[in-house]
Design a protein around this motif. Structure first.
Motif, PDB file in Angstrom:
ATOM      1  N   LEU A 422     -10.911 -14.727  13.163  1.00  0.00           N
ATOM      2  CA  LEU A 422     -11.166 -15.475  14.394  1.00  0.00           C
ATOM      3  C   LEU A 422     -12.655 -15.773  14.552  1.00  0.00           C
ATOM      4  O   LEU A 422     -13.047 -16.860  14.979  1.00  0.00           O
ATOM      5  N   PHE A 423     -13.487 -14.802  14.189  1.00  0.00           N
ATOM      6  CA  PHE A 423     -14.935 -14.968  14.286  1.00  0.00           C
ATOM      7  C   PHE A 423     -15.401 -16.107  13.381  1.00  0.00           C
ATOM      8  O   PHE A 423     -16.225 -16.943  13.777  1.00  0.00           O
ATOM      9  N   ALA A 425     -13.396 -18.587  12.039  1.00  0.00           N
ATOM     10  CA  ALA A 425     -12.748 -19.852  12.387  1.00  0.00           C
ATOM     11  C   ALA A 425     -13.348 -20.496  13.629  1.00  0.00           C
ATOM     12  O   ALA A 425     -13.356 -21.719  13.771  1.00  0.00           O
ATOM     13  N   SER A 426     -13.869 -19.681  14.529  1.00  0.00           N
ATOM     14  CA  SER A 426     -14.429 -20.210  15.774  1.00  0.00           C
ATOM     15  C   SER A 426     -15.763 -20.902  15.572  1.00  0.00           C
ATOM     16  O   SER A 426     -16.272 -21.575  16.482  1.00  0.00           O
ATOM     17  N   ARG A 428     -18.476 -19.277  15.197  1.00  0.00           N
ATOM     18  CA  ARG A 428     -19.513 -18.364  15.671  1.00  0.00           C
ATOM     19  C   ARG A 428     -20.241 -17.693  14.502  1.00  0.00           C
ATOM     20  O   ARG A 428     -21.426 -17.383  14.596  1.00  0.00           O
TER      21      ARG A 428
END
Length: 441
Positions: A422-423, A425-426, A428
């Motif tokens: 998630l980190f 893909a976002s 960030r």
């Protein structure tokens, strides 16, 4: 960190750090460690504890170098960020959150069990949930007030443990302690490692309040080392005394082994047994309260750096405490204690802990090479031997937990993979990487 970012109030001295350090851990002497008897026996757990004591002595003396060099509320997250960049920081931050967020509901369940021991009509879960609500509210009052409360609870908890040792030590019988001492051989020693770690787990949480320490030479080092010495003496004394009271099978699966031990010595209905169970709550309260301080600062630091929603880095205008971080941690803990039992919470917490220790020691080695001019008010003694020993023992402990507790380990690492995905893909990750390259040439 820019001037616009939220900051925390500097109000802590070495005495507060000692109290927070001991307070974070002292509940480990009250419960949790005895589950290790079920997989190793008394001598097996004692051997595991001596190995883990060596791990913590070498680790804390090494870790203090990082804490004093990089006094940041993120603790291991901040050290890994400086050494390895955003992904290393993510691993350290995730592991730290797992360690603290799962330790707290384990203590809450023990609080509920102690109250249930005194008042059987009071449900364990009701006390556990009420504890979260009460001590989250206390932490919302401010760090200085919370630290003084921690100091008082810690002093009472230490006095209570000394009273316990004085009461049960005369009834210690070596035959009881050596009864079926290593029923599972040396494999049991390795299976018992997470329960030995429980005697010290979360001590590194002192790093989470490093930003709130008043400028005083070696204040953090004084707090850390004095806390470790205190905990070592208490842990070994309690474990040995309880092991000599009765056959360990009677105590290995209880959340209240200490009052049960006094009950065996004096009788369950003896007023001193009831008194001990009552004041025994002080040790659990001290740890519960202290870990709430630590996990809220870790959530705050991760949010401030963009790894969690930035609203979690909001601090109150007057008390300067991260109130959204406190509330989120309470919500998570209440959910966890409703679905997991104490032993599983202990194992998950200690898996997170040893990952933190491994990443932190690797960061220490990396920063010694990549940033030799970093201001280091305290340097790890006997470098590189101490951090190398800590790294080796932490690696052995992690391997043992993966082997003996594979499903819980899988849960931990799947969670890490999901969070990392998630980190990345976002977007960030790329942004954090660019910021890190600017800050750390």
């Amino acid at each position: 960190m820019t001037n616009e970012q939220p900051t925390l109030k500097k109000a802590l001295r070495p005495i507060h750090l000692w109290a927070i350090g001991v307070g974070l851990v002292i509940s480990g002497e009250y419960f949790g460690w005895n589950y290790g008897w079920g997989v190793a026996g008394t001598v097996g757990l004692l051997v595991a504890t001596l190995l883990i004591t060596l791990l913590y002595f070498t680790f804390i003396f090494s870790f203090t170098e990082l804490t004093t060099s990089i006094p940041n509320a993120g603790g291991p997250f901040a050290y890994a960020l400086k050494a390895f960049g955003p992904m290393g920081a993510l691993v350290a931050g995730y592991a730290t959150l797992i360690e603290f967020l799962f330790a707290t509901p384990a203590i809450a369940l023990a609080l509920g069990s102690y109250v249930h021991f005194l008042y059987p009509s009071v449900p364990v879960i009701a006390t556990s949930v009420s504890s979260y609500i009460l001590f989250t509210l206390i932490n919302l009052l401010g760090i200085k007030e919370a630290a003084w409360f921690s100091l008082i609870m810690t002093l009472l908890a230490i006095a209570e443990l000394l009273l316990f040792i004085g009461v049960v030590a005369p009834d210690f019988k070596l035959d009881n302690f050596l009864h079926n001492p290593m029923p599972f051989g040396w494999s049991g020693v390795f299976a018992a490692l997470p329960f030995a770690i429980w005697l010290y787990v979360c001590l590194e949480g002192v790093a989470m309040v490093a930003e709130e320490v008043k400028n005083e030479k070696n204040a953090i080092a004084k707090g850390y080392i004095s806390a470790l010495l205190t905990l070592t003496i208490l842990a070994l004394a309690v474990m040995i005394c309880v092991g000599g009271i009765a056959e360990w099978e009677k105590l290995a699966s209880l959340d209240y082994p200490l009052p049960e031990s006094i009950g065996i010595v004096l009788g369950r209905d003896n007023p001193l047994t009831k008194l001990f169970a009552s004041v025994g709550l002080f040790g659990l309260i001290a740890s519960f309260h202290g870990i709430i301080i630590s996990y809220s600062r870790q959530i705050f630091a991760l949010a401030r750096s963009g790894y969690l929603p930035t609203v979690l880095a909001t601090v109150s205008a007057r008390q300067q405490v991260p109130y959204w971080a406190l509330l989120l941690g309470a919500f998570f803990g209440i959910a966890a204690l409703c679905v997991l039992d104490t032993s599983k919470l202990v194992i998950l917490s200690t898996i997170g802990a040893v990952v933190v220790y491994i990443v932190s020691m690797l960061a220490l080695f990396k920063l010694r090479r990549s940033d030799p001019t970093l201001n280091r008010p305290f340097k790890a003694p006997f470098y590189p031997v101490f951090p190398a020993v800590a790294l080796l023992l932490a690696g052995i402990a992690l391997a043992a937990m993966i082997y003996f507790y594979s499903w819980l380990s899988l849960l931990f690492f799947v969670g890490l993979v999901v969070i990392a995905g998630l980190f990345y893909a976002s977007g960030r990750y790329e942004k954090s990487k660019q910021e890190w390259r600017v800050d750390v040439p």
